[in-house]
Design a protein around this motif. Sequence first.
Motif, PDB file in Angstrom:
ATOM      1  N   UNK A 231      13.688  85.830  43.230  1.00  0.00           N
ATOM      2  CA  UNK A 231      14.119  85.193  44.465  1.00  0.00           C
ATOM      3  C   UNK A 231      14.371  83.704  44.274  1.00  0.00           C
ATOM      4  N   UNK A 232      14.380  83.245  42.994  1.00  0.00           N
ATOM      5  CA  UNK A 232      14.571  81.822  42.779  1.00  0.00           C
ATOM      6  C   UNK A 232      16.031  81.458  42.976  1.00  0.00           C
ATOM      7  N   UNK A 233      16.250  80.288  43.579  1.00  0.00           N
ATOM      8  CA  UNK A 233      17.621  79.826  43.798  1.00  0.00           C
ATOM      9  C   UNK A 233      17.602  78.322  43.967  1.00  0.00           C
ATOM     10  N   UNK A 234      18.370  77.646  43.144  1.00  0.00           N
ATOM     11  CA  UNK A 234      18.502  76.194  43.240  1.00  0.00           C
ATOM     12  C   UNK A 234      17.158  75.483  43.139  1.00  0.00           C
ATOM     13  N   UNK A 235      16.340  75.843  42.131  1.00  0.00           N
ATOM     14  CA  UNK A 235      15.078  75.154  41.921  1.00  0.00           C
ATOM     15  C   UNK A 235      15.226  74.226  40.742  1.00  0.00           C
ATOM     16  N   UNK A 236      14.324  73.260  40.637  1.00  0.00           N
ATOM     17  CA  UNK A 236      14.360  72.350  39.496  1.00  0.00           C
ATOM     18  C   UNK A 236      13.778  71.022  39.857  1.00  0.00           C
ATOM     19  N   UNK A 237      13.821  70.107  38.904  1.00  0.00           N
ATOM     20  CA  UNK A 237      13.290  68.777  39.135  1.00  0.00           C
ATOM     21  C   UNK A 237      14.444  67.787  39.189  1.00  0.00           C
ATOM     22  N   UNK A 238      14.103  66.512  39.043  1.00  0.00           N
ATOM     23  CA  UNK A 238      15.124  65.475  39.191  1.00  0.00           C
ATOM     24  C   UNK A 238      16.131  65.498  38.054  1.00  0.00           C
ATOM     25  N   UNK A 239      15.792  66.178  36.914  1.00  0.00           N
ATOM     26  CA  UNK A 239      16.663  66.129  35.760  1.00  0.00           C
ATOM     27  C   UNK A 239      17.426  67.427  35.538  1.00  0.00           C
TER      28      UNK A 239
ATOM     29  N   UNK B 118      18.810  71.303  37.452  1.00  0.00           N
ATOM     30  CA  UNK B 118      18.912  72.223  38.573  1.00  0.00           C
ATOM     31  C   UNK B 118      19.225  73.603  38.041  1.00  0.00           C
ATOM     32  N   UNK B 119      18.572  74.622  38.580  1.00  0.00           N
ATOM     33  CA  UNK B 119      18.773  75.978  38.106  1.00  0.00           C
ATOM     34  C   UNK B 119      19.114  76.904  39.264  1.00  0.00           C
ATOM     35  N   UNK B 120      19.926  77.908  38.955  1.00  0.00           N
ATOM     36  CA  UNK B 120      20.259  78.949  39.910  1.00  0.00           C
ATOM     37  C   UNK B 120      20.009  80.298  39.240  1.00  0.00           C
ATOM     38  N   UNK B 121      19.748  81.301  40.040  1.00  0.00           N
ATOM     39  CA  UNK B 121      19.513  82.640  39.518  1.00  0.00           C
ATOM     40  C   UNK B 121      20.360  83.634  40.300  1.00  0.00           C
ATOM     41  N   UNK B 122      21.000  84.547  39.577  1.00  0.00           N
ATOM     42  CA  UNK B 122      21.759  85.631  40.190  1.00  0.00           C
ATOM     43  C   UNK B 122      21.227  86.941  39.628  1.00  0.00           C
ATOM     44  N   UNK B 123      20.920  87.892  40.503  1.00  0.00           N
ATOM     45  CA  UNK B 123      20.422  89.198  40.087  1.00  0.00           C
ATOM     46  C   UNK B 123      21.570  90.200  40.106  1.00  0.00           C
TER      47      UNK B 123
ATOM     48  N   UNK C 184      21.904  73.549  34.651  1.00  0.00           N
ATOM     49  CA  UNK C 184      22.815  72.410  34.520  1.00  0.00           C
ATOM     50  C   UNK C 184      22.009  71.134  34.383  1.00  0.00           C
ATOM     51  N   UNK C 185      22.663  70.078  33.924  1.00  0.00           N
ATOM     52  CA  UNK C 185      22.001  68.776  33.846  1.00  0.00           C
ATOM     53  C   UNK C 185      21.801  68.232  35.261  1.00  0.00           C
ATOM     54  N   UNK C 186      21.155  67.064  35.337  1.00  0.00           N
ATOM     55  CA  UNK C 186      20.760  66.576  36.653  1.00  0.00           C
ATOM     56  C   UNK C 186      21.798  65.836  37.444  1.00  0.00           C
ATOM     57  N   UNK C 187      22.927  65.473  36.845  1.00  0.00           N
ATOM     58  CA  UNK C 187      23.939  64.720  37.566  1.00  0.00           C
ATOM     59  C   UNK C 187      24.579  65.519  38.679  1.00  0.00           C
ATOM     60  N   UNK C 188      25.145  64.832  39.653  1.00  0.00           N
ATOM     61  CA  UNK C 188      25.765  65.518  40.783  1.00  0.00           C
ATOM     62  C   UNK C 188      26.916  66.403  40.326  1.00  0.00           C
ATOM     63  N   UNK C 189      27.710  65.898  39.372  1.00  0.00           N
ATOM     64  CA  UNK C 189      28.842  66.678  38.880  1.00  0.00           C
ATOM     65  C   UNK C 189      28.359  67.944  38.194  1.00  0.00           C
TER      66      UNK C 189
END
Length: 237
Positions: A96-104, A106-111, A150-155
Amino acid sequence: QVFLCVTSTLNMAVFRGRFVLEDLVGEMKKQSPALNFGPLQPDGQIAVQGSFAALRVLREFLLVKAKSLSEEDEREGKSHQRPRRKLQEHRGATEVRNSTGDAHREKHVVVLDTDIYHYMRCFYPKAFQAKDVVISGVTDGDITTVCIGSAGGKADAAHGLRAKKTIENCSVEFQKILRKERLCFKGHSRGEKQRYSRLCARLKPRYPAVLIIPYDTHVDVVGTSADVFEFTEEVKK
């Protein structure tokens, strides 16, 4: 076999101590009436079966519940490092994880259904390729969890989200058109199994959009309804 539903095992232990798990499961059933729920196990695990769309709705519901726990810890002035680690560990298990991560990062998960995942990997590999994004899949039986980092930048964060949407949209389209047929080897000798495998390999060039997934006990044939029917009929002849 048509890809209309999937079975997922959720680990509800992360909520133990804050919610009565039986009550939470009852709330989940009301929230997602289209899903079928198995019995809640003593270790907090529960099997859930239904469409990917319905499972996504349930995932969002549980994410809200998990977020409320983190916010409550912060309001109470407790250190949120340990709860955060615990949430991240269990979200991987509950899918059920989605868009979790720290300041550096960001991660997404698709099942995904595992057969659809393999089909996409074979015939639509660009769905798993994106700029400044790392995509990996972990298969557990009928379910494959795709992790998008992905890396932490907005892009970079935008690239990760865009990759997630691409994979989701692609999987939904393939669910509509794909079918799977299983050719079982039960009762066949080793030589007969080898002949089956060789025959499938010879027929494959005539059906370029068919995916053949060999196993020790059977062969799965994945493709459109027409292609799978024609392919399996030729093999049976």
